[in-house]
Design a protein around this motif. Sequence first.
Motif, PDB file in Angstrom:
ATOM      1  N   THR A  17      97.384  53.185 -43.319  1.00  0.00           N
ATOM      2  CA  THR A  17      98.997  53.627 -43.837  1.00  0.00           C
ATOM      3  C   THR A  17      99.499  54.021 -42.297  1.00  0.00           C
ATOM      4  N   ALA A  18      99.330  54.013 -41.417  1.00  0.00           N
ATOM      5  CA  ALA A  18      99.620  54.600 -40.683  1.00  0.00           C
ATOM      6  C   ALA A  18     100.776  53.522 -39.357  1.00  0.00           C
ATOM      7  N   SER A  19     101.301  54.140 -39.228  1.00  0.00           N
ATOM      8  CA  SER A  19     102.139  53.461 -38.076  1.00  0.00           C
ATOM      9  C   SER A  19     101.241  52.566 -37.483  1.00  0.00           C
ATOM     10  N   SER A  20     102.245  51.540 -36.199  1.00  0.00           N
ATOM     11  CA  SER A  20     101.297  50.654 -35.432  1.00  0.00           C
ATOM     12  C   SER A  20     101.230  52.287 -33.762  1.00  0.00           C
ATOM     13  N   GLY A  21     102.578  52.715 -33.869  1.00  0.00           N
ATOM     14  CA  GLY A  21     102.518  54.782 -33.007  1.00  0.00           C
ATOM     15  C   GLY A  21     101.595  55.321 -33.870  1.00  0.00           C
ATOM     16  N   GLU A  22     100.987  55.669 -34.795  1.00  0.00           N
ATOM     17  CA  GLU A  22     100.292  56.625 -34.839  1.00  0.00           C
ATOM     18  C   GLU A  22      99.019  55.612 -34.574  1.00  0.00           C
ATOM     19  N   ILE A 120     106.880  59.223 -30.492  1.00  0.00           N
ATOM     20  CA  ILE A 120     106.234  59.691 -31.953  1.00  0.00           C
ATOM     21  C   ILE A 120     107.571  60.511 -32.810  1.00  0.00           C
ATOM     22  N   ASN A 123     111.425  59.202 -31.620  1.00  0.00           N
ATOM     23  CA  ASN A 123     111.794  58.383 -32.160  1.00  0.00           C
ATOM     24  C   ASN A 123     111.897  58.793 -34.436  1.00  0.00           C
ATOM     25  N   ARG A 124     110.866  59.710 -34.865  1.00  0.00           N
ATOM     26  CA  ARG A 124     111.407  60.249 -36.060  1.00  0.00           C
ATOM     27  C   ARG A 124     111.974  61.232 -35.949  1.00  0.00           C
ATOM     28  N   THR A 127     114.852  58.616 -36.202  1.00  0.00           N
ATOM     29  CA  THR A 127     115.148  58.127 -37.591  1.00  0.00           C
ATOM     30  C   THR A 127     115.543  58.554 -38.605  1.00  0.00           C
TER      31      THR A 127
END
Length: 134
Positions: A17-22, A120, A123-124, A127
Amino acid sequence: MATRNPYQAYQNNAITTASSGELTLMLYNGCLKFIHLAKKALENKNMDEKNKNIQKAQNIIRELMVTLDTEKFAAAEKMLALYDFMLRELIQANIKNDSSKLDTVEELVADFRDTWKQVIQLNRQQTYGQGGKA
């Protein structure tokens, strides 16, 4: 079906479930973990464990190298050169049992990880607003 190892199930869920950044952040953290374990094994003169953990760190660096988009991002070429340096240092650390080379790579990976965490977080914030949470 019941999961035998709840921790493993949690890890698998976190990865899927992680994003590419995570995922990149997880790779940096994993690399740091394996370098730390290699240093500990070297101190304890456990060469099999040292070798195994350095190879795991090398594999993570290789994964980071192949995922760089050097055509799209100019900075990726510089990152690729640093990853290549780290990879060579890990190889030399393994061959020569040199913990100072592990220290060098550990410091570089920690810097990359800390910078990536900031990216990250920024970005959060952009967003989702100032709280950084959904």
